[in-house]
Design a protein around this motif. Structure first.
Motif: not given
Length: 101
Positions: A15-19, A24-33, A37-41, A60-64
């Motif tokens: 749930l923490r990763v989901f939120v 943040l609209g993107a796996y990579t930004r969420a991973a950084r915050s 890693s992006q793969s873990t997200v 999508g083109v504009k992210g998650a």
């Protein structure tokens, strides 16, 4: 009954990763915050989707983007940190007391 129980066993980290991704609209930004890693997200969100039995994001083109199911889950997922804080505070206030004492 066990299949229903298994589906309701969400993990707080899911749930923490989901939120984070939803906000943040993107796996990579969420991973950084989150310091992940992006793969873990990605793996965490796949596990969440399996547990729920439905996708919570569309890529999508504009992210998650949240799916309708994801939008419904987000409302509850945002409340989980506060609820877990209440659980911890209640337990700490109770000290060594057991139920019924």
């Amino acid at each position: 009954w066990e299949q229903v129980l298994m589906k309701t066993e969400l993990e707080l980290r899911h749930l923490r990763v989901f939120v984070a991704v939803a906000e943040l609209g993107a796996y990579t930004r969420a991973a950084r915050s989150l310091g992940l890693s992006q793969s873990t997200v990605s793996e965490t969100l796949s596990a969440l989707a399996r547990t729920l039995g439905t996708a919570v994001f569309r890529m999508g083109v504009k992210g998650a983007r949240l799916t309708p199911a994801g939008e419904a889950v987000l409302t509850y997922a945002r409340g989980v940190p506060a609820l877990t804080g209440e659980v911890v505070a209640t337990a700490a206030a109770g000290g060594d007391k057991r139920a019924g004492d």
